[in-house]
Design a protein around this motif. Structure first.
Motif, PDB file in Angstrom:
ATOM      1  N   LYS A  12       8.810  29.793  38.390  1.00 12.01           N
ATOM      2  CA  LYS A  12       8.008  28.995  37.451  1.00 12.01           C
ATOM      3  C   LYS A  12       8.799  27.859  36.822  1.00 12.01           C
ATOM      4  N   ASN A  13      10.136  28.010  36.731  1.00 12.02           N
ATOM      5  CA  ASN A  13      10.965  26.975  36.103  1.00 12.02           C
ATOM      6  C   ASN A  13      11.579  26.010  37.114  1.00 12.02           C
ATOM      7  N   GLU A  14      11.170  26.174  38.386  1.00 12.90           N
ATOM      8  CA  GLU A  14      11.745  25.326  39.434  1.00 12.90           C
ATOM      9  C   GLU A  14      10.987  24.003  39.519  1.00 12.90           C
ATOM     10  N   ARG A  15      11.723  22.909  39.706  1.00 11.86           N
ATOM     11  CA  ARG A  15      11.117  21.589  39.880  1.00 11.86           C
ATOM     12  C   ARG A  15      10.797  21.385  41.365  1.00 11.86           C
ATOM     13  N   MET A  16       9.581  20.960  41.688  1.00 12.76           N
ATOM     14  CA  MET A  16       9.156  20.788  43.080  1.00 12.76           C
ATOM     15  C   MET A  16       9.546  19.412  43.598  1.00 12.76           C
ATOM     16  N   LEU A  17      10.023  19.373  44.853  1.00 15.85           N
ATOM     17  CA  LEU A  17      10.491  18.143  45.478  1.00 15.85           C
ATOM     18  C   LEU A  17       9.695  17.849  46.745  1.00 15.85           C
ATOM     19  N   SER A  18       9.738  16.591  47.174  1.00 12.79           N
ATOM     20  CA  SER A  18       9.059  16.197  48.408  1.00 12.79           C
ATOM     21  C   SER A  18       9.639  16.973  49.598  1.00 12.79           C
ATOM     22  N   GLY A  19       8.778  17.511  50.423  1.00 16.99           N
ATOM     23  CA  GLY A  19       9.214  18.279  51.586  1.00 16.99           C
ATOM     24  C   GLY A  19       9.355  19.755  51.321  1.00 16.99           C
ATOM     25  N   ASP A  20       9.227  20.161  50.040  1.00 13.49           N
ATOM     26  CA  ASP A  20       9.270  21.596  49.731  1.00 13.49           C
ATOM     27  C   ASP A  20       8.108  22.312  50.416  1.00 13.49           C
ATOM     28  N   VAL A  21       8.384  23.532  50.848  1.00 10.44           N
ATOM     29  CA  VAL A  21       7.320  24.376  51.426  1.00 10.44           C
ATOM     30  C   VAL A  21       7.019  25.481  50.417  1.00 10.44           C
TER      31      VAL A  21
ATOM     32  N   LYS B 291       1.236  14.488  43.512  1.00  4.75           N
ATOM     33  CA  LYS B 291       1.423  14.390  42.061  1.00  4.75           C
ATOM     34  C   LYS B 291       2.314  15.515  41.534  1.00  4.75           C
ATOM     35  N   LEU B 292       2.596  16.501  42.385  1.00  2.18           N
ATOM     36  CA  LEU B 292       3.423  17.630  41.953  1.00  2.18           C
ATOM     37  C   LEU B 292       4.917  17.345  42.019  1.00  2.18           C
ATOM     38  N   ILE B 293       5.289  16.261  42.694  1.00  3.11           N
ATOM     39  CA  ILE B 293       6.710  15.954  42.874  1.00  3.11           C
ATOM     40  C   ILE B 293       7.385  15.799  41.508  1.00  3.11           C
ATOM     41  N   ASN B 294       8.522  16.478  41.369  1.00  2.00           N
ATOM     42  CA  ASN B 294       9.356  16.471  40.166  1.00  2.00           C
ATOM     43  C   ASN B 294       8.736  17.226  38.989  1.00  2.00           C
ATOM     44  N   LYS B 295       7.657  17.921  39.225  1.00  2.00           N
ATOM     45  CA  LYS B 295       7.073  18.759  38.178  1.00  2.00           C
ATOM     46  C   LYS B 295       7.573  20.189  38.320  1.00  2.00           C
ATOM     47  N   HIS B 296       7.700  20.872  37.187  1.00  2.00           N
ATOM     48  CA  HIS B 296       8.015  22.283  37.235  1.00  2.00           C
ATOM     49  C   HIS B 296       6.766  23.056  37.660  1.00  2.00           C
ATOM     50  N   VAL B 297       6.977  24.169  38.309  1.00  2.00           N
ATOM     51  CA  VAL B 297       5.845  24.971  38.774  1.00  2.00           C
ATOM     52  C   VAL B 297       4.942  25.358  37.613  1.00  2.00           C
ATOM     53  N   LYS B 298       5.550  25.743  36.477  1.00  3.15           N
ATOM     54  CA  LYS B 298       4.737  26.187  35.347  1.00  3.15           C
ATOM     55  C   LYS B 298       3.951  25.040  34.723  1.00  3.15           C
ATOM     56  N   GLU B 299       4.362  23.793  34.987  1.00  2.84           N
ATOM     57  CA  GLU B 299       3.645  22.635  34.452  1.00  2.84           C
ATOM     58  C   GLU B 299       2.559  22.119  35.386  1.00  2.84           C
ATOM     59  N   SER B 300       2.539  22.642  36.610  1.00  2.00           N
ATOM     60  CA  SER B 300       1.625  22.109  37.622  1.00  2.00           C
ATOM     61  C   SER B 300       0.180  22.571  37.444  1.00  2.00           C
ATOM     62  N   ASN B 301      -0.021  23.642  36.660  1.00  2.00           N
ATOM     63  CA  ASN B 301      -1.359  24.229  36.489  1.00  2.00           C
ATOM     64  C   ASN B 301      -1.996  24.573  37.838  1.00  2.00           C
ATOM     65  N   PHE B 302      -1.164  24.970  38.791  1.00  2.00           N
ATOM     66  CA  PHE B 302      -1.653  25.226  40.144  1.00  2.00           C
ATOM     67  C   PHE B 302      -2.667  26.365  40.168  1.00  2.00           C
ATOM     68  N   ARG B 303      -2.380  27.404  39.399  1.00  2.00           N
ATOM     69  CA  ARG B 303      -3.297  28.540  39.376  1.00  2.00           C
ATOM     70  C   ARG B 303      -4.631  28.148  38.741  1.00  2.00           C
ATOM     71  N   GLN B 304      -4.578  27.382  37.650  1.00  2.00           N
ATOM     72  CA  GLN B 304      -5.809  26.999  36.966  1.00  2.00           C
ATOM     73  C   GLN B 304      -6.645  26.034  37.795  1.00  2.00           C
ATOM     74  N   LEU B 305      -5.982  25.107  38.491  1.00  2.00           N
ATOM     75  CA  LEU B 305      -6.703  24.076  39.253  1.00  2.00           C
ATOM     76  C   LEU B 305      -7.225  24.586  40.586  1.00  2.00           C
ATOM     77  N   TYR B 306      -6.437  25.409  41.268  1.00  2.00           N
ATOM     78  CA  TYR B 306      -6.782  25.797  42.640  1.00  2.00           C
ATOM     79  C   TYR B 306      -6.967  27.304  42.826  1.00  2.00           C
ATOM     80  N   ASN B 307      -6.737  28.057  41.756  1.00  2.65           N
ATOM     81  CA  ASN B 307      -6.928  29.507  41.789  1.00  2.65           C
ATOM     82  C   ASN B 307      -6.010  30.207  42.800  1.00  2.65           C
TER      83      ASN B 307
END
Length: 624
Positions: A383-392, A349-365
């Motif tokens: 934080k302003n980068e858009r995540m793509l499939s295959g990103d590490v 679900k993170l594909i094409n989302k910006h890092v700052k929009e992913s709420n990764f810290r809030q959801l997974y700490n």
């Protein structure tokens, strides 16, 4: 001959054959012999299972935990570094130091306890010296038995002393064994240095083709954490004091990320003085807090200026400058908080989302520190980068939180095993605690304050309770269950030999057959019989059996019983041709990846040469 004696001899023969064959694990062979003894009716089920409640087996389990605590806290590495410094990179000096230290400790502590303490130290030592631990582990185990320096070195010493006193002779002093121990330890060093080459012959040509997971240092280096990580301290009257990270909106305002907050509570040298926490939205800042800030230098300086903050160190190169711990990479300390790589799946679900929009810290700490995309690394303005499939994604968080990411199997794949990496990080702030526990255990053993098994049990519990392990599960993982079940399975064989009279049959036949050739021949016969029997039953049980026989033989032929009884204790202790002859031999079996044949190739020549020399030396040290 009684049929039960024949059955016992048959089971011993089968057990030895399978041990030498080496295709079946030693603990399975031992447990199989236990089952055969019960099924044949020689032992009752209670007798067959008695090994699992035996104090030696319990002690071995506890000592594995103590040794694990010494390793987990980094104490083993500290000690090994000191020894390595003394050796100066010379393998022969290193070998001698390991043998002397082990033999010296073994003079005052049980050989089982000595090996359990030295095992993690020698493993760390070999790793630091970039050499094969196989060459040191087996000699180290043998050195613990070779160091017969005092009355309390090994149980057989106490047994022969009791036999002398019971027979109306003068008891032995604490250092009566010193001449014998010095000779055996010297012989061991001289013989094992060339013999130990057999343990590593050809292994230097072996190359592993297995691709290893990246180390934490490699990850930190690839993502250039050291180039972008800075330490900032909150000074008195800073507007940040008593404010939360969310209220300050630091990431949006200054384009930097606060990764960790370290708070100094005390400066007691024996306890950890710094509380380390992940930075989260609700994190509240206090005066003197140390903030670990990720970002470029200009952005970090913008944060510092006018906010009552102080940059307490500038750029740190990889692997230099330890701030609070030796287990650092790029300034980050990985004992509680770690880093790992996460590969995004196409279904995430993170594909094409910006890092700052992913709420990764809030959801997974956990924090996202950087992104690897194809052959490049995105390290600035993540934080302003858009995540793509295959990103590490390089993520940072508590080891337990990183491990939980494995549950989202449709979202991403966590590279490697986070908890395994966590267990490799020494809890170095607990090293003084582990050292204190180890010293107290040794003192309790030396002065017999409590029974040895209770001393080791208390030490093992303290290692867990006082935080020398990350959790109880990691303490259990430090136990070598193969060695534990090996001994638990072999103890019933000793019971069967004594119960059926097989032990007495062997002893009487050898002694009675040699008495006509003179006292030295009888002494040699007692030594040989004790040495052979110790290969199949514990050295303590063998000493109990042969001590009265040796005493009576000496009295019958009218000579001093001292050399005869010393022959019993030396032969019972110097059994090196079998992994299950003594607990120290078994303790190093799995760690050194030894096979039964390795003990025969190295241990048997040592056992024979020491035996031959001692048969002639003992009558000189203790005249007949």
């Amino acid at each position: 001959m009684d049929i039960n004696v024949l059955i016992v001899f048959g089971i011993i023969l089968l057990t030895v054959i399978f041990f030498v064959w080496g295709k079946i694990r030693s603990d399975i062979v031992a447990l199989s012999s236990l089952v055969l003894l019960v099924l044949s009716g020689i032992l009752t089920p209670e007798e067959g299972l008695s090994g699992f409640s035996n104090s030696v087996v319990i002690m071995i389990v506890c000592l594995f935990i103590v040794g694990g605590g010494i390793f987990q806290t980094g104490l083993a590495k500290m000690i090994s570094t000191k020894i390595l410094t003394l050796a100066g990179g010379n393998q022969f000096k290193l070998f001698i130091l390991v043998m002397l230290v082990t033999g010296g400790i073994g003079g005052f502590v049980s050989n089982t306890g000595t090996v359990a303490l030295m095992l993690p130290i020698v493993m760390s030592l070999a790793s630091e010296a970039n050499t094969d631990s196989r060459r040191f582990l087996m000699p180290m185990a043998f050195a613990s038995s070779l160091g017969l320096l005092t009355l309390i070195s090994t149980p057989p010493n106490l047994i022969i002393n009791d036999a002398l006193v019971s027979g109306g002779f003068e008891g032995l002093s604490f250092f009566s064994f010193l001449p014998v121990g010095l000779i055996t330890l010297t012989l061991g060093i001289l013989l094992l240095w060339p013999l130990s080459k057999l343990l590593v012959a050809g292994r230097d040509k072996e190359k592993s083709t297995v691709k290893k997971n990246k180390s934490l240092n490699q990850l930190a280096s690839e993502y250039q954490l050291a180039d972008n990580l800075y330490r900032v301290q909150i000074e008195k009257n800073s507007p940040f004091i008593n404010k939360t990270l969310q209220e300050l909106n630091i990431t949006q305002t200054y384009n930097v990320s606060i990764l960790e907050i370290r708070r100094i509570h005390s400066r007691n040298r024996f306890h950890k003085t710094v509380d380390m926490k992940m930075a989260g939205p609700s994190s509240t800042f206090k005066e003197d807090d140390i903030l670990y800030v990720l970002g470029n230098f200009n952005d970090v300086m913008s944060l510092v200026s006018g906010n009552g903050l102080k940059l307490i160190d500038t750029h740190k190169t990889e692997g230099t400058g330890s701030t609070l711990s030796v287990s650092q990479s790029g300034g980050l300390e990985f004992s509680e908080i770690g880093i790992a790589e996460v590969v995004l799946m196409s279904t995430s679900k993170l594909i094409n989302k910006h890092v700052k929009e992913s709420n990764f810290r809030q959801l997974y700490n956990v924090n996202i520190l950087g992104i690897q995309r194809k052959d490049g690394y995105i390290l600035q303005d993540v934080k302003n980068e858009r995540m793509l499939s295959g990103d590490v994604l390089l993520v940072q968080g508590k080891w337990s939180d990183i491990e939980k990411l494995n549950q989202e199997t449709t979202e991403w794949v966590v590279v490697g095993q986070p908890m395994e990496n966590a267990l490799k990080i020494p809890r170095d702030h607990k090293a003084p605690v582990a050292a204190t526990i180890m010293v107290l255990m040794i003192v309790a053993m030396v002065f017999n304050i409590v029974p040895t098994v209770i001393a080791t049990l208390i030490a093992a519990l303290l290692m867990i309770i006082l935080g020398c392990f990350r959790n109880v599960e990691s303490a259990y993982k430090s136990i070598n269950w193969e060695s534990t079940f090996l001994f638990a399975g072999m103890f019933p064989l000793a019971i069967a030999m004594e119960k059926t009279g097989a032990s007495s049959l062997i002893a009487d036949a050898i002694v009675n057959g040699l008495s006509q050739f003179g006292p030295v021949s009888v002494l040699a016969g007692i030594y040989l019989a004790t040495s052979i029997l110790t290969m199949f039953i514990s050295n303590t049980a063998t000493a109990v059996l042969f001590a009265p026989i040796a005493l009576q033989s000496a009295v019958t032929i009218g000579v001093s019983p001292y050399p005869f009884l010393f022959a019993v204790t030396v032969a019972a202790s110097m059994c090196f041709a079998s992994p299950f002859a003594t607990p120290p031999n078994a303790l190093v079996m799995s760690a050194g990846r030894y096979k039964f044949i390795d003990y025969i190739r190295v241990g048997l020549p040592l056992q024979l040469i020491v035996g031959i020399i001692m048969i002639f030396i003992l009558p000189l040290l203790f005249p007949l």
